[in-house]
Design a protein around this motif. Structure first.
Motif, PDB file in Angstrom:
ATOM      1  N   LEU A  77       0.833  -1.207   0.000  1.00  0.00           N
ATOM      2  CA  LEU A  77       0.000   0.000   0.000  1.00  0.00           C
ATOM      3  C   LEU A  77       0.865   1.254   0.000  1.00  0.00           C
ATOM      4  N   ALA A  78       1.890   1.275   0.846  1.00  0.00           N
ATOM      5  CA  ALA A  78       2.764   2.441   0.943  1.00  0.00           C
ATOM      6  C   ALA A  78       3.533   2.689  -0.353  1.00  0.00           C
ATOM      7  N   SER A  79       3.847   1.622  -1.070  1.00  0.00           N
ATOM      8  CA  SER A  79       4.613   1.774  -2.316  1.00  0.00           C
ATOM      9  C   SER A  79       3.723   2.060  -3.521  1.00  0.00           C
ATOM     10  N   ASP A  81       1.535  -0.101  -4.894  1.00  0.00           N
ATOM     11  CA  ASP A  81       1.219  -1.289  -5.695  1.00  0.00           C
ATOM     12  C   ASP A  81      -0.242  -1.685  -5.572  1.00  0.00           C
ATOM     13  N   ILE A  82      -0.861  -1.339  -4.462  1.00  0.00           N
ATOM     14  CA  ILE A  82      -2.292  -1.567  -4.272  1.00  0.00           C
ATOM     15  C   ILE A  82      -2.915  -0.278  -3.748  1.00  0.00           C
ATOM     16  N   ASP A  83      -4.231  -0.217  -3.742  1.00  0.00           N
ATOM     17  CA  ASP A  83      -4.924   1.030  -3.396  1.00  0.00           C
ATOM     18  C   ASP A  83      -5.419   1.088  -1.958  1.00  0.00           C
ATOM     19  N   LEU A  84      -5.820  -0.072  -1.421  1.00  0.00           N
ATOM     20  CA  LEU A  84      -6.387  -0.142  -0.075  1.00  0.00           C
ATOM     21  C   LEU A  84      -5.953  -1.454   0.565  1.00  0.00           C
ATOM     22  N   VAL A  85      -6.012  -1.518   1.890  1.00  0.00           N
ATOM     23  CA  VAL A  85      -5.795  -2.788   2.574  1.00  0.00           C
ATOM     24  C   VAL A  85      -6.881  -2.994   3.620  1.00  0.00           C
ATOM     25  N   SER A  86      -7.252  -4.262   3.817  1.00  0.00           N
ATOM     26  CA  SER A  86      -8.289  -4.606   4.792  1.00  0.00           C
ATOM     27  C   SER A  86      -7.872  -5.893   5.500  1.00  0.00           C
ATOM     28  N   TYR A  87      -7.227  -5.736   6.690  1.00  0.00           N
ATOM     29  CA  TYR A  87      -6.803  -6.938   7.414  1.00  0.00           C
ATOM     30  C   TYR A  87      -6.304  -6.660   8.829  1.00  0.00           C
ATOM     31  N   MET A 229     -11.374  -4.079  12.981  1.00  0.00           N
ATOM     32  CA  MET A 229     -10.545  -4.088  11.782  1.00  0.00           C
ATOM     33  C   MET A 229     -10.887  -2.873  10.912  1.00  0.00           C
ATOM     34  N   ILE A 230      -9.887  -2.386  10.204  1.00  0.00           N
ATOM     35  CA  ILE A 230     -10.065  -1.136   9.452  1.00  0.00           C
ATOM     36  C   ILE A 230      -9.745  -1.292   7.968  1.00  0.00           C
ATOM     37  N   LEU A 231     -10.242  -0.346   7.187  1.00  0.00           N
ATOM     38  CA  LEU A 231      -9.859  -0.201   5.787  1.00  0.00           C
ATOM     39  C   LEU A 231      -8.870   0.958   5.729  1.00  0.00           C
ATOM     40  N   ALA A 232      -7.664   0.689   5.222  1.00  0.00           N
ATOM     41  CA  ALA A 232      -6.610   1.707   5.239  1.00  0.00           C
ATOM     42  C   ALA A 232      -6.201   2.112   3.831  1.00  0.00           C
ATOM     43  N   VAL A 233      -5.707   3.337   3.746  1.00  0.00           N
ATOM     44  CA  VAL A 233      -5.286   3.923   2.472  1.00  0.00           C
ATOM     45  C   VAL A 233      -4.048   4.761   2.724  1.00  0.00           C
ATOM     46  N   ASP A 234      -3.269   5.020   1.684  1.00  0.00           N
ATOM     47  CA  ASP A 234      -2.159   5.946   1.824  1.00  0.00           C
ATOM     48  C   ASP A 234      -2.736   7.330   2.148  1.00  0.00           C
TER      49      ASP A 234
END
Length: 271
Positions: A77-79, A81-87, A229-234
């Motif tokens: 996510l930080a780089s 390569d993906i837009d969001l993370v959920s875990y 649990m959260i949905l995270a984004v840059d």
């Protein structure tokens, strides 16, 4: 030079390029941009798949990217390569930011994975017997979290300020003289036949097939930071309206129904 002969190939090339652009389904206006959401294999990825199904109704194209560890998704996510993370829960993300000098931000809550106290012998936490045996995880993080939960349940009191770093040595008040048995987290569900109660994280409750309603005698509250649990984004994308729509879909009726039918109370939607 014969300019007519020169201009004809150029015109044909321009027309061919335009035709190719018109046939490019990946960048056409009728197809939604792919949104990549990272999630660990298992419940997190399964819930995101349900979100992706609901998102199609809003012309949102979500791709689930599965990971097998807890560090790589945030790095991806930080780089970018993906837009969001959920875990993950918020304290985990904040620790990742601190360790890696990143700026990941939570834009919504997803599911609750609450630690709980389980028993095959009693139906109420108040019925723990004098000198009863309570099993807790033997790893530092979950062991302290388990003791904090027992304190919240009113059966012990911990030394002020220890929080989730507590150990059995930090118990300063133990009216029922409970005995604490520290076990590998994966062994805790099997220990229920030998102990009066066990403090178990939700992932092992699920894998062991325990019944939360029948065997659970006390659960973490719904606002416990380690359970939400959260949905995270840059951070640079925290106001992205499309990503906010995705966060809302986690609370849609379709996703709630999937969670209810799939997990039968072990996992529930976060508020």
């Amino acid at each position: 030079m014969n300019f007519k002969k020169f201009l004809l190939p150029v015109a044909l090339l321009a027309a061919f390029s335009f035709a190719l652009a018109g046939c490019d389904g990946g960048s056409g206006s009728n197809q939604a941009k792919e949104i990549k959401i990272g999630a660990t294999a298992g419940p997190h990825a399964e819930v995101v798949e349900a979100v992706a199904k609901e998102a199609k109704k809003q012309n949102l194209n979500i791709k689930v990217v599965e990971f097998s560890d807890y560090i790589t998704p945030d790095k991806a996510l930080a780089s970018g390569d993906i837009d969001l993370v959920s875990y993950q829960h918020k304290p985990f993300m904040e620790n990742f930011n601190k360790q890696n000098k990143t700026n990941l931000v939570a834009i919504g809550n997803t599911i609750l994975m609450r630690m709980g106290i389980y028993s095959d012998k009693i139906k109420d936490i108040k019925d723990l017997p004098e000198g009863g045996i309570v099993a807790i995880p033997n790893d530092p993080t979950n062991g302290g979290r388990g003791l904090a939960l027992l304190q919240r349940a009113g059966v012990i009191k911990l030394k002020d300020g220890v929080g989730f770093k507590a150990t059995p040595a930090d118990v300063v008040d133990n009216p029922k003289h409970l005995q604490f048995k520290e076990l590998e987290a994966a062994q805790l569900p099997r220990s229920l036949t030998d102990v009066d109660a066990a403090v178990i994280t939700m992932n092992y409750v699920m894998s062991a097939g325990l019944d939360v309603k029948k065997q659970g005698i006390f659960l973490e509250p719904k606002d416990e930071p380690l359970a939400v649990m959260i949905l995270a984004v840059d951070g640079k994308n925290k106001d992205n309206p499309t990503y906010k729509k995705v966060a809302d879909i986690f609370h849609s009726d379709g996703v709630k129904q999937f969670i209810a039918e799939k997990y039968k109370g072990t996992i529930v939607p976060a508020e």
